[in-house]
Write a protein that holds these residues in place. Structure first.
Motif, PDB file in Angstrom:
ATOM      1  N   PRO A  70       0.657  -1.225   0.008  1.00  0.00           N
ATOM      2  CA  PRO A  70       0.004   0.101  -0.254  1.00  0.00           C
ATOM      3  C   PRO A  70       0.993   1.445   0.037  1.00  0.00           C
ATOM      4  O   PRO A  70       1.838   1.441   0.803  1.00  0.00           O
ATOM      5  N   THR A  71       0.346   2.191  -0.824  1.00  0.00           N
ATOM      6  CA  THR A  71       0.990   3.623  -0.774  1.00  0.00           C
ATOM      7  C   THR A  71       0.473   4.338   0.438  1.00  0.00           C
ATOM      8  O   THR A  71      -0.062   3.775   1.537  1.00  0.00           O
ATOM      9  N   VAL A  72       1.259   5.485   0.735  1.00  0.00           N
ATOM     10  CA  VAL A  72       1.050   6.141   2.020  1.00  0.00           C
ATOM     11  C   VAL A  72      -0.601   6.635   1.932  1.00  0.00           C
ATOM     12  O   VAL A  72      -1.411   6.688   2.939  1.00  0.00           O
TER      13      VAL A  72
ATOM     14  N   ILE B 182      -6.214   5.836   3.983  1.00  0.00           N
ATOM     15  CA  ILE B 182      -7.617   5.535   3.953  1.00  0.00           C
ATOM     16  C   ILE B 182      -7.984   4.131   4.720  1.00  0.00           C
ATOM     17  O   ILE B 182      -8.981   3.973   5.174  1.00  0.00           O
ATOM     18  N   ALA B 183      -6.956   3.229   4.859  1.00  0.00           N
ATOM     19  CA  ALA B 183      -7.383   1.840   5.309  1.00  0.00           C
ATOM     20  C   ALA B 183      -7.626   2.322   7.000  1.00  0.00           C
ATOM     21  O   ALA B 183      -8.322   1.430   7.545  1.00  0.00           O
ATOM     22  N   GLN B 184      -7.100   3.381   7.418  1.00  0.00           N
ATOM     23  CA  GLN B 184      -7.430   3.840   8.992  1.00  0.00           C
ATOM     24  C   GLN B 184      -8.781   4.296   9.169  1.00  0.00           C
ATOM     25  O   GLN B 184      -9.219   4.704  10.278  1.00  0.00           O
TER      26      GLN B 184
ATOM     27  N   VAL C 159     -14.205   1.471   6.691  1.00  0.00           N
ATOM     28  CA  VAL C 159     -13.483   1.286   5.427  1.00  0.00           C
ATOM     29  C   VAL C 159     -12.550   0.133   5.414  1.00  0.00           C
ATOM     30  O   VAL C 159     -11.749  -0.006   6.297  1.00  0.00           O
ATOM     31  N   LYS C 160     -12.754  -0.645   4.357  1.00  0.00           N
ATOM     32  CA  LYS C 160     -12.060  -1.579   4.321  1.00  0.00           C
ATOM     33  C   LYS C 160     -11.191  -1.629   2.843  1.00  0.00           C
ATOM     34  O   LYS C 160     -11.927  -1.575   1.738  1.00  0.00           O
ATOM     35  N   VAL C 161      -9.804  -1.615   2.695  1.00  0.00           N
ATOM     36  CA  VAL C 161      -9.179  -1.335   1.463  1.00  0.00           C
ATOM     37  C   VAL C 161      -8.715  -2.827   1.147  1.00  0.00           C
ATOM     38  O   VAL C 161      -8.285  -3.628   1.943  1.00  0.00           O
TER      39      VAL C 161
END
Length: 245
Positions: A78-80, A85-87, A91-93
């Motif tokens: 994952p990028t920064v 977004i994942a936090q 929301v689930k990336v």
């Protein structure tokens, strides 16, 4: 004897939002900025997700299970931005692979798998699908067979359509998100300032090539009788005894 209540009671909906980020970003970048690549624009993803969540709450009266955010990254690292977004809550990336050509691999398969699994386990009654590929059709049909309603969302195209016609047909409801809705979250990426390399030091040939030839006449070679050495020789010659005198 009590008479059973046979009147139907409303069942609270429970829904998930599945977002194909590649489709969302590409379609929005085209209609808003005429951009062809993601590197040409910046996205306030956290604010965009919050607005999509509020829009879903206004459309479906029920409980949000979660938002599935399908994107891609090189080697699925994952990028920064994706880590941020994942936090976010609810929301689930989910990441596919991004190959050397910038193509997403495995994203559609993840969407199809989750769409079918949510329906099969009766985790949701409704699903909002923000996507455009015809590859989604079999998963949509499978979810509907389990009794799940599919609400297809798309992005306003600059012209024509940017969603597969059959996907539109198979969905229970269809909504197009306007460019005005998306505009606050997309901005053009700043252009890099060109850096002028420092000038190379001139070579000796370049330095002397620009000089005018010298007009000075070279000094004649000094004879032994000139200068200090010459004076000393004359003094010695005048004082020394001559042969035969």
């Amino acid at each position: 004897m009590a008479i059973p209540d046979l009147m139907p009671h409303p069942v609270a909906a429970k829904y998930a939002v599945l977002v194909d980020v590649g489709y969302l970003y590409a379609a929005a970048g085209e209609v808003l900025l005429a951009a062809k690549e993601r590197k040409e624009y910046r996205v306030a993803a956290d604010e965009l997700i919050q607005s999509l969540q509020k829009h879903a709450e206004a459309r479906i009266s029920g409980e949000l299970l979660r938002i599935y955010w399908y994107d891609a990254a090189r080697d699925r690292v994952p990028t920064v931005d994706q880590r941020v977004i994942a936090q976010l809550p609810w929301v689930k990336v989910r990441l596919g692979n991004l190959n050397a050509r910038g193509q997403q691999k495995g994203v559609d398969a993840q969407i199809r798998s989750d769409l079918e699994a949510l329906a099969r386990h009766h985790a949701v009654t409704d699903t909002i699908l923000l996507a455009g590929d015809e590859d989604m059709v079999p998963a949509v049909e499978a979810a509907q067979a389990y009794g799940v309603r599919i609400h297809l969302w798309g992005v306003e195209p600059p012209y024509g359509t940017n969603q597969a016609e059959r996907l539109v047909w198979e969905s229970d409801t269809v909504e197009v998100i306007s460019a005005d809705f998306l505009r606050p979250f997309f901005s053009r990426a700043p252009q890099p300032v060109p850096v002028t390399p420092p000038a190379a030091a001139p070579s000796p040939a370049q330095v002397f090539a620009g000089r005018a030839p010298s007009n000075r006449t070279p000094n004649p070679a000094r004879s032994p009788s000139s200068g200090r050495a010459g004076r000393a020789w004359r003094t010695w010659a005048s004082t020394s005894p001559r042969n035969g005198s």
